[in-house]
Design an enzyme around this catalytic site. Structure first.
Site, PDB file in Angstrom:
ATOM      1  N   SER A  65       0.765  -1.159  -0.121  1.00 22.42           N
ATOM      2  CA  SER A  65       0.068  -0.075   0.012  1.00 22.42           C
ATOM      3  C   SER A  65       0.901   1.265  -0.006  1.00 22.42           C
ATOM      4  O   SER A  65       1.722   1.497  -0.900  1.00 22.42           O
ATOM      5  CB  SER A  65      -0.800  -0.045   1.253  1.00 22.42           C
ATOM      6  N   ASP A 117      -8.933  -5.965  -4.320  1.00 20.21           N
ATOM      7  CA  ASP A 117      -8.607  -4.744  -3.825  1.00 20.21           C
ATOM      8  C   ASP A 117      -9.431  -3.571  -4.447  1.00 20.21           C
ATOM      9  O   ASP A 117      -9.493  -3.670  -5.550  1.00 20.21           O
ATOM     10  CB  ASP A 117      -7.289  -4.536  -4.144  1.00 20.21           C
ATOM     11  N   HIS A 153      -7.479  -5.582  -0.021  1.00 22.18           N
ATOM     12  CA  HIS A 153      -6.445  -4.791   0.127  1.00 22.18           C
ATOM     13  C   HIS A 153      -5.289  -5.347   1.161  1.00 22.18           C
ATOM     14  O   HIS A 153      -4.201  -4.871   1.287  1.00 22.18           O
ATOM     15  CB  HIS A 153      -6.647  -3.419   0.398  1.00 22.18           C
TER      16      HIS A 153
END
Length: 355
Positions: A157, A300, A333
């Protein structure tokens, strides 16, 4: 498999740290942990960088009372499935440094820290920072440890943003980067800064941003965290061991409540600003001497998987040696750590080839 234990959170300190936007910080502190042993040649170091609101506690379990700010005593690190003895990032082979980003609320200099010029928390006066600033600060830490280079920079991320920025800011300093559940630029709309600011300011304790003097805004932070965890895939993660939807919701709300007692609203804003301006797609030429292992999650909701092949194609056209992996996962995610087993062999083999 052996576990890492007795980990201690440490602090690196520097003075008069200049920022890209022109301001400076009188004191810079970065919280970090290390795992494994530095080789005599100092050539086995790997840097691990974290996501948006995470911490530097990436692996193992801390020694009693030695955890960093906001890290639960005895908790395993967020990348523990990948880092440790005989794991993909093998601490019998590598010296691993995991750092808390500038602007975060887990021990590094950020809005909830005391401004030495006023004796009060920086709060809403904390200066704007960029991903370049975050990585520049991390480079000072790396230099202080006497590391002439890195084997790799690894992170999910926002940690993926940092990984890409490392390769663009310090070409050739690392052999490789391993960004996951991320992209080489901030997706349109990901920052949503004004929405976040309005949401925080709606808390009855906001007090013009000086909630440190007026209770706190934990209630609003808890709501934001719950929504984030649901959007990131925490419900799907818990579903494997917790079939009751109500029980899962209660567990996620409990997680959100605990987090809200620790984190800082202004850190969310400061890091969201840095995220929103991130883009190294014009700097691909600087990455030609850096191998890339790019790991994505089709489930995601933050990063559109449909854009990834285009990024990969553009990087290859620019002469970058890139390996692209899509994980067969429903963990959204959170996939690169929640489903670490899916790509641990790929990561381990990739790192060994660098040697």
């Amino acid at each position: 498999m052996a576990e890492l234990t007795g980990i201690e959170s440490k602090i690196f300190t520097a003075r008069d740290f200049g920022l890209e936007k022109g301001q400076s910080l009188p004191v810079l502190e970065l919280a970090y942990e290390t795992y494994g042993t530095l080789a005599p040649g100092r050539d086995n170091a790997i840097l691990v960088v974290h996501g948006y609101t995470s911490s530097h506690h990436a692996a193992g379990r801390n020694a009693p009372g030695k955890q960093g700010r906001g890290v639960a005593e005895g908790s395993a690190g967020w990348f523990d499935g990948l880092i440790g003895p005989a794991k993909a990032v093998d601490t019998n082979r590598y010296f691993v440094v995991s750092v808390n980003a500038l602007g975060s609320a887990h021990g590094s200099t950020g809005p909830n820290c005391t401004d030495p010029r006023t004796g009060k928390p920086y709060g809403p006066t904390f200066p704007e920072i960029t991903m370049h600033d975050i990585v520049k600060a991390e480079k000072l830490l790396v230099d202080s440890l006497g590391l002439p280079g890195l084997v790799a920079v690894i992170g999910p991320s926002m940690g993926g943003f940092q990984s890409f920025q490392w390769a663009a800011s310090y070409p050739g300093f690392m052999k490789a980067i391993v960004p996951s559940v991320t992209a080489p630029r901030s997706p349109a709309g990901l920052d949503r800064l004004t929405t976040l600011q309005a949401r925080l300011a709606s808390d009855p304790n906001w007090n013009g941003g000086w909630y440190y003097e007026n209770g706190d805004i934990a209630r609003t932070l808890e709501e934001l965290r719950f929504e984030t965890l649901m959007n990131y895939g925490q419900n799907e993660i818990l579903a494997e061991t917790m079939p009751d939807p109500k029980a899962r919701e209660a567990a996620i709300r409990g997680n959100a409540k605990a987090w809200a007692q620790i984190y800082d609203g202004h850190s969310m804003v400061v890091l969201r600003q840095a995220i929103g301006s991130f883009d190294i797609t014009g700097d691909y030429a600087k990455l030609r001497n850096t191998k890339v292992l790019y790991v994505q999650s089709p489930s995601d909701k933050l990063f559109d998987i449909a854009l990834s092949p285009g990024y990969v194609s553009d990087m290859r056209k620019a002469g970058i040696d890139i390996t692209y992996v899509e994980l067969p996962t429903d963990k959204g995610h959170m996939a690169s750590h929640a489903d670490a087993a899916l790509w641990a062999p790929i990561l381990g083999a990739f790192l060994k080839r660098l040697a």
